[in-house]
Design a protein around this motif. Structure first.
Motif, mmCIF file in Angstrom:
data_model
loop_
_atom_site.group_PDB
_atom_site.id
_atom_site.type_symbol
_atom_site.label_atom_id
_atom_site.label_comp_id
_atom_site.label_asym_id
_atom_site.label_seq_id
_atom_site.Cartn_x
_atom_site.Cartn_y
_atom_site.Cartn_z
ATOM 1 N N LEU A 45 7.267 4.088 9.328
ATOM 2 C CA LEU A 45 6.999 2.655 9.217
ATOM 3 C C LEU A 45 6.982 2.007 10.591
ATOM 4 O O LEU A 45 7.503 2.582 11.558
ATOM 5 N N PRO A 46 6.403 0.810 10.722
ATOM 6 C CA PRO A 46 6.568 0.053 11.967
ATOM 7 C C PRO A 46 8.049 -0.127 12.280
ATOM 8 O O PRO A 46 8.875 -0.282 11.361
ATOM 9 N N ALA A 47 8.395 -0.093 13.553
ATOM 10 C CA ALA A 47 9.800 -0.041 13.946
ATOM 11 C C ALA A 47 10.608 -1.207 13.381
ATOM 12 O O ALA A 47 11.699 -1.018 12.832
ATOM 13 N N ARG A 48 10.097 -2.432 13.503
ATOM 14 C CA ARG A 48 10.836 -3.587 12.980
ATOM 15 C C ARG A 48 10.976 -3.508 11.469
ATOM 16 O O ARG A 48 12.044 -3.745 10.918
ATOM 17 N N ALA A 99 12.334 -9.403 20.296
ATOM 18 C CA ALA A 99 11.840 -8.036 20.459
ATOM 19 C C ALA A 99 10.637 -7.783 19.556
ATOM 20 O O ALA A 99 10.721 -7.965 18.344
ATOM 21 N N ASP A 100 9.503 -7.356 20.137
ATOM 22 C CA ASP A 100 8.341 -7.002 19.321
ATOM 23 C C ASP A 100 8.454 -5.545 18.882
ATOM 24 O O ASP A 100 9.441 -4.866 19.153
ATOM 25 N N ASP A 101 7.405 -5.044 18.177
ATOM 26 C CA ASP A 101 7.494 -3.715 17.595
ATOM 27 C C ASP A 101 7.612 -2.636 18.670
ATOM 28 O O ASP A 101 8.347 -1.658 18.504
ATOM 29 N N SER A 102 6.913 -2.809 19.785
ATOM 30 C CA SER A 102 6.990 -1.830 20.861
ATOM 31 C C SER A 102 8.389 -1.769 21.455
ATOM 32 O O SER A 102 8.953 -0.683 21.679
ATOM 33 N N VAL A 103 8.967 -2.934 21.709
ATOM 34 C CA VAL A 103 10.335 -2.990 22.242
ATOM 35 C C VAL A 103 11.323 -2.411 21.237
ATOM 36 O O VAL A 103 12.250 -1.679 21.593
ATOM 37 N N MET A 104 11.111 -2.727 19.946
ATOM 38 C CA MET A 104 11.987 -2.198 18.912
ATOM 39 C C MET A 104 11.933 -0.680 18.856
ATOM 40 O O MET A 104 12.957 -0.004 18.771
ATOM 41 N N ARG A 105 10.711 -0.118 18.909
ATOM 42 C CA ARG A 105 10.558 1.336 18.844
ATOM 43 C C ARG A 105 11.262 2.003 20.028
ATOM 44 O O ARG A 105 11.991 2.987 19.859
ATOM 45 N N THR A 106 11.051 1.442 21.222
ATOM 46 C CA THR A 106 11.709 1.986 22.407
ATOM 47 C C THR A 106 13.220 1.842 22.313
ATOM 48 O O THR A 106 13.969 2.760 22.659
ATOM 49 N N SER A 107 13.666 0.685 21.806
ATOM 50 C CA SER A 107 15.102 0.436 21.683
ATOM 51 C C SER A 107 15.746 1.398 20.694
ATOM 52 O O SER A 107 16.825 1.947 20.956
#
Length: 256
Positions: A45-48, A99-107
């Protein structure tokens, strides 16, 4: 939520169902093992969105764990932790606002790698731990604020507070049943408290709950299996597998 139940392929649903079973298993056998579930949900799923879908699944596992180990909780330890955890949850909520999805995935990937490191440190610390009960209790009191804030932040941002709390409870000298009972009540209370924050952030909505309804039944057989296996499992080998899978999951998210 960025994806609906109808957008998920049969293979993806099978992966999510297996991850939901692992949630149940981890809640009644090896706390913190659901970091693998976190990696699977964040990969499918999308990270968020993954954090919002996973939270009700975790709560279902928490309920089963409390029903199983409710008599073994150590409430003074829980009350000692809650203020610091609340502060960590607030910090995590503020982080999620921007935090957007990219930041969430990295986090999430970075947190998974951090949790793997925490678990390794936990095992080494447990191997060196002294049996003196008074020293463990004093150490537990001193460590509660730092572990509580880190646990609250990681559980809010990525539902990944399990290894942090596992390290704290083991370092405080808990035996198996006391560990499982205290952990069960801790996460049921904390995860339930997170629900309004997650709804307010848009992480939980009608679409995510529909997917949860399709997945939650898979938690039950995992919990039953965990209860059966808790006295039979080779803990050392299983933790090694969990650490390896967690590292791979974290690297996958960081490199995705």
């Amino acid at each position: 939520m960025d994806i609906s139940l109808w957008d998920i392929t049969p293979g993806q649903f099978a992966a999510l169902a297996a991850a939901a079973m692992l949630v149940g298993f981890s809640k009644t056998a090896v706390s913190g093992a659901n970091t693998i579930s976190l990696a699977v949900f964040a990969a499918v799923l999308p990270a968020r969105a993954s954090t919002g879908v996973l939270l009700p699944i975790l709560i279902a596992g928490d309920v089963l764990a409390v029903l199983t180990y409710r008599r073994h909780a150590h409430w003074p330890t829980l009350w000692r932790l809650f203020p610091a955890v609340a502060a960590g949850v607030v910090v995590g909520t503020v982080f999620l606002v921007w935090a957007d999805d990219s930041v969430m995935r990295t986090s999430i990937g970075a947190i998974l790698l951090l949790m793997a490191g925490v678990t390794i440190a936990r095992r080494r610390a447990a191997a060196r731990a002294e049996p003196a009960e008074d020293a463990d209790v004093r150490g537990g009191r001193l460590k509660a604020p730092s572990y509580g804030v880190l646990g609250g932040f990681t559980t809010m941002v990525a539902n990944a507070g399990g290894p942090v709390m596992s390290m704290y409870l083991l370092s405080a000298g808990f035996r198996k049943l006391g560990f499982l009972g205290t952990s069960a009540w801790f996460f049921l209370i904390v995860n339930t408290t997170k629900v309004p924050f997650s709804v307010g952030l848009g992480l939980i909505d009608a679409q995510s709950l529909l997917l949860d309804a399709a997945l939650v039944l898979f938690v039950v057989p995992g919990a039953v299996l965990g209860r059966y296996a808790v006295g039979r499992i080779n803990q050392r080998l299983f933790e090694q597998l969990v650490i390896g899978a967690t590292v791979l999951g974290g690297l996958q998210l960081l490199l995705r």
